[in-house]
Write a protein that holds these residues in place. Structure first.
Motif, short mmCIF file in Angstrom:
data_model
loop_
_atom_site.label_atom_id
_atom_site.label_comp_id
_atom_site.label_asym_id
_atom_site.label_seq_id
_atom_site.Cartn_x
_atom_site.Cartn_y
_atom_site.Cartn_z
N THR A 260 -7.28 1.12 -11.38
CA THR A 260 -7.48 -0.33 -11.38
C THR A 260 -6.84 -1.02 -12.57
N ARG A 261 -6.50 -0.25 -13.62
CA ARG A 261 -5.97 -0.90 -14.82
C ARG A 261 -4.64 -0.35 -15.28
N GLU A 262 -4.40 0.92 -15.09
CA GLU A 262 -3.16 1.52 -15.56
C GLU A 262 -2.06 1.32 -14.52
N ARG A 263 -0.92 0.87 -14.96
CA ARG A 263 0.22 0.75 -14.07
C ARG A 263 0.95 2.08 -14.02
N GLU A 264 1.18 2.56 -12.83
CA GLU A 264 1.90 3.80 -12.63
C GLU A 264 3.11 3.54 -11.74
N PRO A 265 4.09 4.45 -11.76
CA PRO A 265 5.22 4.29 -10.83
C PRO A 265 4.71 4.19 -9.41
N LEU A 266 5.33 3.32 -8.63
CA LEU A 266 4.89 3.09 -7.26
C LEU A 266 4.88 4.38 -6.45
N SER A 267 5.87 5.23 -6.64
CA SER A 267 5.95 6.47 -5.87
C SER A 267 4.73 7.35 -6.13
N ASN A 268 4.29 7.42 -7.39
CA ASN A 268 3.13 8.24 -7.73
C ASN A 268 1.86 7.74 -7.06
N THR A 269 1.63 6.43 -7.08
CA THR A 269 0.39 5.91 -6.54
C THR A 269 0.39 5.95 -5.02
N LEU A 270 1.56 5.79 -4.39
CA LEU A 270 1.61 5.93 -2.93
C LEU A 270 1.29 7.37 -2.54
N GLN A 271 1.81 8.32 -3.29
CA GLN A 271 1.49 9.72 -3.01
C GLN A 271 -0.01 9.99 -3.17
N ALA A 272 -0.60 9.37 -4.21
CA ALA A 272 -2.04 9.55 -4.43
C ALA A 272 -2.84 8.96 -3.28
N ALA A 273 -2.41 7.82 -2.79
CA ALA A 273 -3.11 7.20 -1.67
C ALA A 273 -3.00 8.07 -0.42
N GLU A 274 -1.83 8.63 -0.16
CA GLU A 274 -1.66 9.50 1.00
C GLU A 274 -2.52 10.74 0.87
N ALA A 275 -2.57 11.32 -0.34
CA ALA A 275 -3.37 12.51 -0.55
C ALA A 275 -4.86 12.23 -0.37
N ALA A 276 -5.28 11.03 -0.76
CA ALA A 276 -6.69 10.68 -0.64
C ALA A 276 -7.13 10.57 0.81
N ARG B 104 -11.59 -9.18 -2.77
CA ARG B 104 -11.54 -8.99 -4.22
C ARG B 104 -10.95 -7.61 -4.51
N TYR B 105 -10.01 -7.53 -5.45
CA TYR B 105 -9.38 -6.26 -5.81
C TYR B 105 -8.72 -6.41 -7.17
N PHE B 106 -8.37 -5.28 -7.76
CA PHE B 106 -7.59 -5.29 -8.99
C PHE B 106 -6.11 -5.20 -8.63
N PHE B 107 -5.28 -6.02 -9.27
CA PHE B 107 -3.85 -5.97 -9.00
C PHE B 107 -3.30 -4.59 -9.37
N HIS B 108 -2.49 -4.06 -8.48
CA HIS B 108 -1.90 -2.74 -8.68
C HIS B 108 -0.71 -2.61 -7.75
N ASP B 109 0.31 -1.85 -8.15
CA ASP B 109 1.51 -1.70 -7.32
C ASP B 109 1.19 -1.22 -5.92
N THR B 110 0.24 -0.30 -5.78
CA THR B 110 -0.09 0.25 -4.47
C THR B 110 -0.59 -0.84 -3.54
N LEU B 111 -1.50 -1.67 -4.02
CA LEU B 111 -2.03 -2.73 -3.19
C LEU B 111 -0.97 -3.79 -2.89
N GLU B 112 -0.10 -4.03 -3.86
CA GLU B 112 0.98 -4.99 -3.64
C GLU B 112 1.87 -4.58 -2.48
N ALA B 113 2.00 -3.28 -2.26
CA ALA B 113 2.89 -2.77 -1.22
C ALA B 113 2.30 -2.87 0.19
N ALA B 114 1.04 -3.25 0.33
CA ALA B 114 0.42 -3.35 1.66
C ALA B 114 1.16 -4.36 2.52
N GLN B 115 1.43 -3.99 3.75
CA GLN B 115 2.20 -4.84 4.66
C GLN B 115 1.33 -5.52 5.72
N SER B 116 0.02 -5.33 5.67
CA SER B 116 -0.89 -6.00 6.58
C SER B 116 -2.26 -6.09 5.91
#
Length: 309
Positions: free
Chosen positions: A292-308, A262-274
């Protein structure tokens, strides 16, 4: 308004199992899920085969589980149930003058509110269903009494063939008689039934219908085997969430014991390759480190995930 539909609970005595499963535990899981997510529902409709063998202990177990519901419940007869034993366990359950478990319940005072009409299609000693002249006359009078209301009609046996030959042989045996009563009045809006242990919906003679998987075990989708062969399965159980509006009836099928991701649709999760990468991102989303609700540019959210990390 919102109503919940359950069917084919098939409870057995507490020390027994059915096809290796515990029907009581599976019903208790449904009750807990309904209470948690649908406490605003106005009732739970259970369309027959409440027990598997009609034992008093099974009906008592049913009552104990249903007492945990935070809303009223409305029981119907199935071919696996014993009418006298059901009525002994639930003496408050309405009956018609012939002793059949048939009744109407209005969910509100206005014409836009619906009336549940529960029919008893069970025949002692038979798996197929039948609506005798007495039961049909009761339905006819009931539809007259509620001529200005929207009717939700529930019974155990489907009147139509669904393509599973074994189940088609033990459906309602006099569907034409039921259709003639319904057609005379024109206020039946939707038909609910059980018996087939499968999700199915469609239109029968202009009337929309829906049914569900059972609470315990299921019938496999086998449209080719002969009528003496019935496929069984352990597909997930489900309940229906009926959303009844002024212009429509919508029935959502909820697989309440399904344990998939179960997850909220988001560009970051869509990009998962496994799936492993997806699981890591789901964990971050649960920690609120990925929106979980706001759509952000994919580059921004990938950077946020890496930083986390």
């Amino acid at each position: 308004m919102k109503l919940i539909h359950l069917t084919d609970t098939h409870l057995v005595a507490p020390d027994k199992r059915l096809y290796g499963l515990d029907p009581r535990a599976r019903l208790a899981a449904a009750v807990a899920d309904i209470n948690l997510h649908h406490g605003d529902a106005q009732g739970v409709i259970i369309s027959g085969d409440l027990t598997d063998r009609g034992e008093p202990a099974a009906f008592q177990a049913l009552r104990e589980v249903l007492e945990e519901l935070s809303m009223p419940y409305f029981l119907g007869m199935g071919n696996h149930d014993a009418r006298e034993t059901l009525q002994a366990a639930f003496p408050e359950l309405p009956r018609d003058d012939g002793g059949f478990v048939q009744y109407a319940h209005a969910f509100g005072p206005d014409a836009d509110d619906c009336v549940l009409v529960m029919l008893d299609s069970a025949v002692a000693g038979e798996h197929g269903g039948l609506l005798c002249e007495s039961r049909l006359a009761w339905l006819d009078a009931c539809l007259v009494a509620h001529h200005d209301r929207r009717i939700l009609l529930a019974l155990h046996h489907p009147p139509m063939a669904l393509g599973i030959r074994y189940m088609d042989d033990i459906r309602l045996q006099n569907p034409q008689a039921l259709h003639e009563v319904i057609q005379r009045h024109g206020n039946v809006e939707h038909l609910l039934f059980g018996h087939v242990h499968r999700p199915a919906s469609g239109v029968w003679r202009g009337l929309s219908f829906s049914t569900l998987p059972g609470v315990n075990h299921q019938v496999g989708l086998d449209l080719v085997s002969a009528a003496d062969c019935l496929a069984g399965s352990h597909e997930p159980p489900a309940y229906g969430v009926l959303m009844i509006g002024e212009e429509q009836v919508v029935n959502h099928l909820h697989l309440y014991m399904d344990d998939s991701r179960r997850y909220f649709f988001h560009d970051t999760l869509e990009a998962a390759q496994s799936l492993e990468a997806l699981d890591e991102l789901i964990a971050l989303q649960r920690d609120e480190r990925i929106p979980t609700r706001e759509r952000e540019p994919l580059s921004n959210t990938l950077q946020a995930a890496e930083a986390a990390k």
